[in-house]
Every structure is written in C-alpha cells, then in structure tokens.
Write a protein that holds these residues in place. Structure first.
Motif, PDB file in Angstrom:
ATOM      1  N   VAL A  33       0.798  -1.226   0.000  1.00 32.35           N
ATOM      2  CA  VAL A  33       0.000   0.000   0.000  1.00 32.35           C
ATOM      3  C   VAL A  33       0.835   1.283   0.000  1.00 32.35           C
ATOM      4  O   VAL A  33       0.282   2.374   0.055  1.00 32.35           O
ATOM      5  CB  VAL A  33      -0.996   0.019   1.180  1.00 32.35           C
ATOM      6  N   ALA A  34       2.156   1.143  -0.069  1.00 34.24           N
ATOM      7  CA  ALA A  34       3.035   2.324  -0.170  1.00 34.24           C
ATOM      8  C   ALA A  34       4.221   1.933  -1.039  1.00 34.24           C
ATOM      9  O   ALA A  34       4.812   0.863  -0.855  1.00 34.24           O
ATOM     10  CB  ALA A  34       3.500   2.775   1.214  1.00 34.24           C
ATOM     11  N   TRP A  35       4.550   2.782  -2.005  1.00 27.59           N
ATOM     12  CA  TRP A  35       5.658   2.499  -2.923  1.00 27.59           C
ATOM     13  C   TRP A  35       6.913   2.223  -2.105  1.00 27.59           C
ATOM     14  O   TRP A  35       7.367   3.072  -1.333  1.00 27.59           O
ATOM     15  CB  TRP A  35       5.868   3.685  -3.859  1.00 27.59           C
ATOM     16  N   PRO A  36       7.502   1.019  -2.254  1.00 28.34           N
ATOM     17  CA  PRO A  36       8.598   0.645  -1.358  1.00 28.34           C
ATOM     18  C   PRO A  36      10.006   1.013  -1.827  1.00 28.34           C
ATOM     19  O   PRO A  36      10.942   0.965  -1.040  1.00 28.34           O
ATOM     20  CB  PRO A  36       8.464  -0.881  -1.300  1.00 28.34           C
ATOM     21  N   ASP A  37      10.171   1.374  -3.099  1.00 28.67           N
ATOM     22  CA  ASP A  37      11.517   1.506  -3.652  1.00 28.67           C
ATOM     23  C   ASP A  37      11.994   2.955  -3.686  1.00 28.67           C
ATOM     24  O   ASP A  37      11.524   3.746  -4.502  1.00 28.67           O
ATOM     25  CB  ASP A  37      11.537   0.912  -5.058  1.00 28.67           C
ATOM     26  N   PRO A  38      12.951   3.310  -2.824  1.00 32.95           N
ATOM     27  CA  PRO A  38      13.439   4.701  -2.808  1.00 32.95           C
ATOM     28  C   PRO A  38      14.314   5.046  -4.012  1.00 32.95           C
ATOM     29  O   PRO A  38      14.610   6.203  -4.249  1.00 32.95           O
ATOM     30  CB  PRO A  38      14.248   4.779  -1.509  1.00 32.95           C
ATOM     31  N   THR A  63      13.542   4.450  -7.252  1.00 34.60           N
ATOM     32  CA  THR A  63      12.786   4.643  -8.495  1.00 34.60           C
ATOM     33  C   THR A  63      12.737   6.126  -8.843  1.00 34.60           C
ATOM     34  O   THR A  63      12.233   6.932  -8.057  1.00 34.60           O
ATOM     35  CB  THR A  63      11.343   4.115  -8.347  1.00 34.60           C
ATOM     36  N   PRO A  64      13.246   6.503 -10.022  1.00 35.67           N
ATOM     37  CA  PRO A  64      13.195   7.918 -10.418  1.00 35.67           C
ATOM     38  C   PRO A  64      11.749   8.382 -10.595  1.00 35.67           C
ATOM     39  O   PRO A  64      10.925   7.682 -11.176  1.00 35.67           O
ATOM     40  CB  PRO A  64      13.938   7.957 -11.756  1.00 35.67           C
ATOM     41  N   GLY A  65      11.452   9.558 -10.099  1.00 40.09           N
ATOM     42  CA  GLY A  65      10.142  10.157 -10.284  1.00 40.09           C
ATOM     43  C   GLY A  65       9.055   9.672  -9.336  1.00 40.09           C
ATOM     44  O   GLY A  65       7.925  10.137  -9.407  1.00 40.09           O
ATOM     45  N   VAL A  66       9.376   8.708  -8.481  1.00 48.51           N
ATOM     46  CA  VAL A  66       8.384   8.209  -7.523  1.00 48.51           C
ATOM     47  C   VAL A  66       9.002   8.268  -6.129  1.00 48.51           C
ATOM     48  O   VAL A  66      10.094   7.764  -5.906  1.00 48.51           O
ATOM     49  CB  VAL A  66       7.953   6.755  -7.828  1.00 48.51           C
ATOM     50  N   THR A  67       8.288   8.900  -5.214  1.00 47.28           N
ATOM     51  CA  THR A  67       8.775   9.012  -3.840  1.00 47.28           C
ATOM     52  C   THR A  67       8.398   7.765  -3.055  1.00 47.28           C
ATOM     53  O   THR A  67       7.243   7.326  -3.093  1.00 47.28           O
ATOM     54  CB  THR A  67       8.152  10.251  -3.156  1.00 47.28           C
ATOM     55  N   PRO A  73       2.120  -4.302 -14.752  1.00 47.42           N
ATOM     56  CA  PRO A  73       3.126  -4.947 -13.904  1.00 47.42           C
ATOM     57  C   PRO A  73       4.205  -3.976 -13.441  1.00 47.42           C
ATOM     58  O   PRO A  73       4.527  -3.002 -14.111  1.00 47.42           O
ATOM     59  CB  PRO A  73       3.720  -6.020 -14.825  1.00 47.42           C
ATOM     60  N   VAL A  74       4.751  -4.272 -12.255  1.00 46.29           N
ATOM     61  CA  VAL A  74       5.866  -3.510 -11.704  1.00 46.29           C
ATOM     62  C   VAL A  74       6.779  -4.497 -10.988  1.00 46.29           C
ATOM     63  O   VAL A  74       6.313  -5.479 -10.415  1.00 46.29           O
ATOM     64  CB  VAL A  74       5.376  -2.387 -10.742  1.00 46.29           C
ATOM     65  N   THR A  75       8.082  -4.255 -11.073  1.00 44.48           N
ATOM     66  CA  THR A  75       9.058  -5.096 -10.382  1.00 44.48           C
ATOM     67  C   THR A  75       9.924  -4.202  -9.516  1.00 44.48           C
ATOM     68  O   THR A  75      10.407  -3.164  -9.966  1.00 44.48           O
ATOM     69  CB  THR A  75       9.941  -5.869 -11.391  1.00 44.48           C
TER      70      THR A  75
END
Length: 183
Positions: free
Chosen positions: A21-26, A28-32, A63-65
């Motif tokens: 439920v929260a983007w885990p990858d610090p 990733t460009p453009g995504v906090t 899909p996202v990895t």
C-alpha cells in the motif's frame, strides 16, 4: 474488519496475493518512496543474495518489479486472518482486565470487536456507571438510542488499533395503567 489495517514487513516475508500500500523503492526515479497506492504481489518474494525481487501489478493490471534490500521494510495490508487474530488478542486482553465491568458476550465481526453487557432497567444507576467505565477504557463516549421502551447504550472506541463497541440494552419501566373507577 476495520482494524489497524497495515503493517510493515521485510520483503522476503511477502507472498503472492498480498497488497502493498506504499511504494517501497526509494531508488525509483520520479516516484517518492511511501507514495500511497495498491499493488498486488503476483508471486512470492524471490531472494537474490542481499536483494529481494517483488513482482506486482497495479489495480489496472500494469506490472511492476521492485528490487529491494533484504533489510528494507514494505507496508502491506493485513490479511483478514491477521485482523481477526488482532481482534482475538484484544478480546483476551480486555476480558483479563479485572477492573472492567463484566461482559455477557464477545463477538469478532468485520467491523471489529463487539461486547454486550447484561441489560437492566433505565433507572439502574449501575448500568450507567458500568458503561462509563468502558467508555473511559476504550476512549469513547456513551450514546443512547431509544426504540419503544428499550434504550440501547453503546460506546465505540478502539484498543491497539482494533475498533471496539460495548453496548447494553436498558428498559423503561412499563407505564402504570390507570385504574378504572365506575361512574
């Protein structure tokens, strides 16, 4: 069940079907990292030395990895079984607190824990005192709802992130019947 619905886990602990439920990858460009969203894991976590691969899809099926460090934390929704287990722990904890008024029955529902106290008459001050003790313990206020000669007293609050409702029914005394005097 509307309990505290998320927890953090190490990536290696995650399984197919869980919802991130929260983007885990610090990285990733453009995504906090921490940006809210919903991604469903398509496969169990795959550990590769000090990295963990997570394959997921967003609500649109895109899909996202992610490649995360094994020591990172990922915010996921609790499963229904985990929510019910949390509610059961709350019931056990509250039932063990001797200073709390006795409860007639306990239920674990999708909305949380529901506790029913014994009923009584409206002018019984002890009922009001007992429900007030519960209100203080679970952090709620007493509300009353009247239907006919019955008044339901309830308190909604929470314990350890689990919603708890304690309620009882009190009854109004029956109206005295007027005696008929012959004319």
């Amino acid at each position: 069940m509307n309990t505290q619905s998320t927890t953090t886990r190490r990536p290696i602990e995650l399984r197919a079907g869980q919802t991130v439920v929260a983007w885990p990858d610090p990285k990733t460009p453009g995504v906090t990292a921490g940006t809210p969203g919903r991604w469903t894991l398509a496969a169990d976590a795959d550990c590769m030395y000090d990295l963990v691969r997570l394959d997921a899809t967003d609500p649109n099926g895109v899909p996202v990895t992610w490649l995360l460090n094994v020591n990172d934390e990922v915010t996921v929704e609790l499963t229904r079984a985990e929510q019910q287990a949390a509610a059961a722990r709350v019931v056990a904890r509250l039932a063990d607190e001797l200073e709390l008024p006795e409860v007639f029955s306990w239920r674990i529902e999708d909305t949380g824990v529901v506790a029913q106290m014994s009923s009584g008459l409206l002018d019984d001050e002890q009922i009001w005192e007992r429900i007030a003790v519960w209100a203080k313990r679970i952090g709620g206020t007493v509300t009353e709802t009247q239907t006919g000669n019955q008044v339901n007293l309830s308190v909604d609050g929470s314990v350890d992130g689990v919603p708890v409702q304690v309620w009882t029914a009190v009854y109004l005394p029956a109206p005295a019947e007027a005696s008929e005097v012959p004319a």
